[in-house]
Design a protein around this motif. Structure first.
Motif, PDB file in Angstrom:
ATOM      1  N   ALA A 149       0.846  -1.199   0.000  1.00  0.00           N
ATOM      2  CA  ALA A 149       0.000   0.000   0.000  1.00  0.00           C
ATOM      3  C   ALA A 149       0.881   1.249   0.000  1.00  0.00           C
ATOM      4  CB  ALA A 149      -0.933  -0.013   1.204  1.00  0.00           C
ATOM      5  N   GLY A 150       1.908   1.236   0.843  1.00  0.00           N
ATOM      6  CA  GLY A 150       2.822   2.377   0.916  1.00  0.00           C
ATOM      7  C   GLY A 150       3.513   2.620  -0.412  1.00  0.00           C
ATOM      8  N   GLU A 151       3.955   1.536  -1.056  1.00  0.00           N
ATOM      9  CA  GLU A 151       4.662   1.670  -2.342  1.00  0.00           C
ATOM     10  C   GLU A 151       3.753   2.247  -3.422  1.00  0.00           C
ATOM     11  OE1 GLU A 151       7.569  -2.206  -1.696  1.00  0.00           O
ATOM     12  OE2 GLU A 151       5.978  -2.284  -3.225  1.00  0.00           O
ATOM     13  N   LEU A 152       2.511   1.764  -3.459  1.00  0.00           N
ATOM     14  CA  LEU A 152       1.587   2.260  -4.486  1.00  0.00           C
ATOM     15  C   LEU A 152       1.293   3.742  -4.269  1.00  0.00           C
ATOM     16  CD1 LEU A 152      -0.955  -0.694  -4.861  1.00  0.00           C
ATOM     17  CD2 LEU A 152       0.561   0.209  -6.634  1.00  0.00           C
ATOM     18  N   LEU A 153       1.060   4.146  -3.031  1.00  0.00           N
ATOM     19  CA  LEU A 153       0.784   5.561  -2.743  1.00  0.00           C
ATOM     20  C   LEU A 153       1.983   6.414  -3.136  1.00  0.00           C
ATOM     21  CD1 LEU A 153      -1.043   5.127   0.679  1.00  0.00           C
ATOM     22  CD2 LEU A 153      -2.076   5.874  -1.474  1.00  0.00           C
ATOM     23  N   GLU A 154       3.168   5.896  -2.859  1.00  0.00           N
ATOM     24  CA  GLU A 154       4.405   6.588  -3.211  1.00  0.00           C
ATOM     25  C   GLU A 154       4.504   6.750  -4.733  1.00  0.00           C
ATOM     26  OE1 GLU A 154       6.944   8.733  -1.617  1.00  0.00           O
ATOM     27  OE2 GLU A 154       6.249   7.230  -0.156  1.00  0.00           O
ATOM     28  N   LEU A 155       4.258   5.670  -5.455  1.00  0.00           N
ATOM     29  CA  LEU A 155       4.347   5.677  -6.919  1.00  0.00           C
ATOM     30  C   LEU A 155       3.420   6.738  -7.518  1.00  0.00           C
ATOM     31  CD1 LEU A 155       5.320   4.103  -9.586  1.00  0.00           C
ATOM     32  CD2 LEU A 155       3.106   2.960  -9.457  1.00  0.00           C
ATOM     33  N   LEU A 156       2.255   6.914  -6.920  1.00  0.00           N
ATOM     34  CA  LEU A 156       1.262   7.833  -7.483  1.00  0.00           C
ATOM     35  C   LEU A 156       1.392   9.245  -6.902  1.00  0.00           C
ATOM     36  CD1 LEU A 156      -1.694   5.314  -7.581  1.00  0.00           C
ATOM     37  CD2 LEU A 156      -0.103   5.889  -9.386  1.00  0.00           C
ATOM     38  N   GLY A 157       2.455   9.454  -6.142  1.00  0.00           N
ATOM     39  CA  GLY A 157       2.742  10.805  -5.650  1.00  0.00           C
ATOM     40  C   GLY A 157       1.911  11.234  -4.456  1.00  0.00           C
ATOM     41  N   GLY A 172      -8.160  15.869  -5.645  1.00  0.00           N
ATOM     42  CA  GLY A 172      -7.148  15.270  -6.516  1.00  0.00           C
ATOM     43  C   GLY A 172      -6.352  14.194  -5.790  1.00  0.00           C
ATOM     44  N   GLU A 173      -6.040  14.457  -4.514  1.00  0.00           N
ATOM     45  CA  GLU A 173      -5.315  13.439  -3.732  1.00  0.00           C
ATOM     46  C   GLU A 173      -6.189  12.205  -3.554  1.00  0.00           C
ATOM     47  OE1 GLU A 173      -2.506  16.485  -1.095  1.00  0.00           O
ATOM     48  OE2 GLU A 173      -4.484  15.931  -0.353  1.00  0.00           O
ATOM     49  N   ILE A 179      -6.763   5.505  -7.341  1.00  0.00           N
ATOM     50  CA  ILE A 179      -6.023   4.731  -8.355  1.00  0.00           C
ATOM     51  C   ILE A 179      -5.178   3.662  -7.656  1.00  0.00           C
ATOM     52  CG2 ILE A 179      -4.317   4.856 -10.220  1.00  0.00           C
ATOM     53  CD1 ILE A 179      -5.263   7.807 -10.636  1.00  0.00           C
ATOM     54  N   ALA A 180      -4.575   4.032  -6.513  1.00  0.00           N
ATOM     55  CA  ALA A 180      -3.801   3.044  -5.742  1.00  0.00           C
ATOM     56  C   ALA A 180      -4.706   1.909  -5.266  1.00  0.00           C
ATOM     57  CB  ALA A 180      -3.119   3.723  -4.553  1.00  0.00           C
ATOM     58  N   ASP A 209      -1.593  12.121 -14.769  1.00  0.00           N
ATOM     59  CA  ASP A 209      -0.208  11.640 -14.680  1.00  0.00           C
ATOM     60  C   ASP A 209      -0.123  10.344 -13.890  1.00  0.00           C
ATOM     61  OD1 ASP A 209       0.820  13.624 -16.202  1.00  0.00           O
ATOM     62  OD2 ASP A 209       1.525  14.859 -14.539  1.00  0.00           O
ATOM     63  N   ALA A 210      -0.933  10.249 -12.827  1.00  0.00           N
ATOM     64  CA  ALA A 210      -0.924   9.032 -12.011  1.00  0.00           C
ATOM     65  C   ALA A 210      -1.428   7.831 -12.824  1.00  0.00           C
ATOM     66  CB  ALA A 210      -1.779   9.232 -10.763  1.00  0.00           C
TER      67      ALA A 210
END
Ligand code: ATP
Ligand code: MG
Length: 311
Positions: A149-157, A172-173, A179-180, A209-210
């Motif tokens: 979960a942390g990695e996906l949130l990181e990837l999507l900014g 927007g957040e 998306i995550a 972009d995400a």
């Protein structure tokens, strides 16, 4: 010798199977009729669409043209009335209830326009992303789920939103967290129905972009329904839907100087039908029938008005 009926049937089946070949998404003559209070609405009227694995495609069209209906079918939420709809080899018309659940949990991810519909309000962004993994029994133990979960949130900014609850994030957040969530179970396909519809242009860009990042870096096929030119002009392919059918496609490619060239095509179905753009028809007052002429490298289309005069 004339072919027997069974030979003809076998041939017809073979041709059917050949349409779309191994495309990731295959819609063939897809029909969806809604019946409400005795009135029938034909939302999809024989729609054809092929999308390859890893494509990023925008779907555009007037209100009521059938965009959401198509997405609901592809997401496994809705069952079409007739035709073929296949995603990653799964037949969406004939699958069992159990397969449908599995399909919706792990093959496809969905993002709604309404930010509030995508996330649970009382838990954090991280917990929202962990939830689908927990439900599907995927993602290993609690620690592994937390890490993913942390990695996906990181990837999507939106890594910094991990511990915030839904109302503590901007629209927007929230959409980027959504998306995550959609990506949590490593789906093959992400569907988004006007994901930037409630956002301003700057925020829209971040959400787009995400989605693009999910497409490029994770190889997920992404289909976005949008009215937003900012989105539709930045994808490789835009598919236009009119009256429940795919009517046009815009393909974009870079020329030798790196300039993006957009080329618009009309969609030609397997029996030769195509839709002329409404403004072209209006400009030449074409209606009911047109005259066609085959030239060596194109087909001319003329209005079938009165006979040409001599002068
Ligand atoms: N559940 C339903 N029951 C009856 N008719 C429906 C239902 N859902 C959609 N329709 C009808 O089907 C047609 C296509 O609707 P759809 O929602 O797919 O359009 P859309 O392209 O997504 O439009 P918009 O841009 O406004 O979201 C419309 O005529 C609509 O009224
Ligand atoms: Mg819609």
């Amino acid at each position: 010798m004339n072919p027997t009926l069974s030979e003809l049937e076998a041939k017809a089946t073979r041709q059917k199977a050949a349409f779309g070949g191994d495309a990731h998404i295959v819609c063939d003559n897809l029909v969806r009729i809604y019946k409400t209070e005795g009135v029938e609405v034909v939302a999809l009227q024989g729609l054809d669409l092929l999308i390859d694995k890893g494509e990023l495609v925008a779907i555009v069209g007037a209100s009521g043209s059938g965009k959401s209906t198509l997405l609901n079918v592809l997401s496994g939420l809705d069952v079409p009335t007739a035709g073929v709809a296949r995603v990653a080899g799964t037949d969406l018309l004939s699958m069992s209830a159990r397969d449908r659940l599995r399909y919706r949990r792990s093959v496809v991810g969905f993002i709604w326009q309404q930010t509030a519909r995508n996330l649970l309000p009382y838990v954090t962004a991280r917990e929202n992303v962990e939830l689908p993994m927990k439900l599907a029994g995927l993602g290993g133990g609690a620690g592994a789920r937390r890490e993913r979960a942390g990695e996906l949130l990181e990837l999507l900014g939106v890594g910094d939103c991990a511990n915030r609850k839904t109302p503590e994030m901007s629209g927007g957040e929230q959409q980027r967290v959504a998306i995550a969530v959609a990506l949590a179970n490593s789906p093959q396909l992400i569907l988004a129905d006007e994901p930037t519809g409630e956002l301003d242009s700057e925020t829209s860009e971040q959400v787009f972009d995400a989605l693009r990042k999910a497409n490029r870096e994770l190889g997920v096929t992404v289909v976005i329904v949008t009215h937003d030119p900012l989105v539709s002009e930045q994808v490789d392919r835009t598919v236009g839907i009119r009256d429940g059918r795919t009517s046009s496609e815009t393909l974009r490619r870079a020329d030798a100087e790196g300039q993006i060239i957009a080329e618009e095509y009309a969609v030609l179905d397997r029996v030769g039908r195509l839709q002329l753009p409404r403004d072209f028809m209006n400009a030449l007052e074409m209606e009911r029938r047109v005259r066609l002429e085959l030239e060596s490298d194109h087909i001319g289309v003329w209005p079938a008005r009165e006979e040409p005069s001599d002068d």
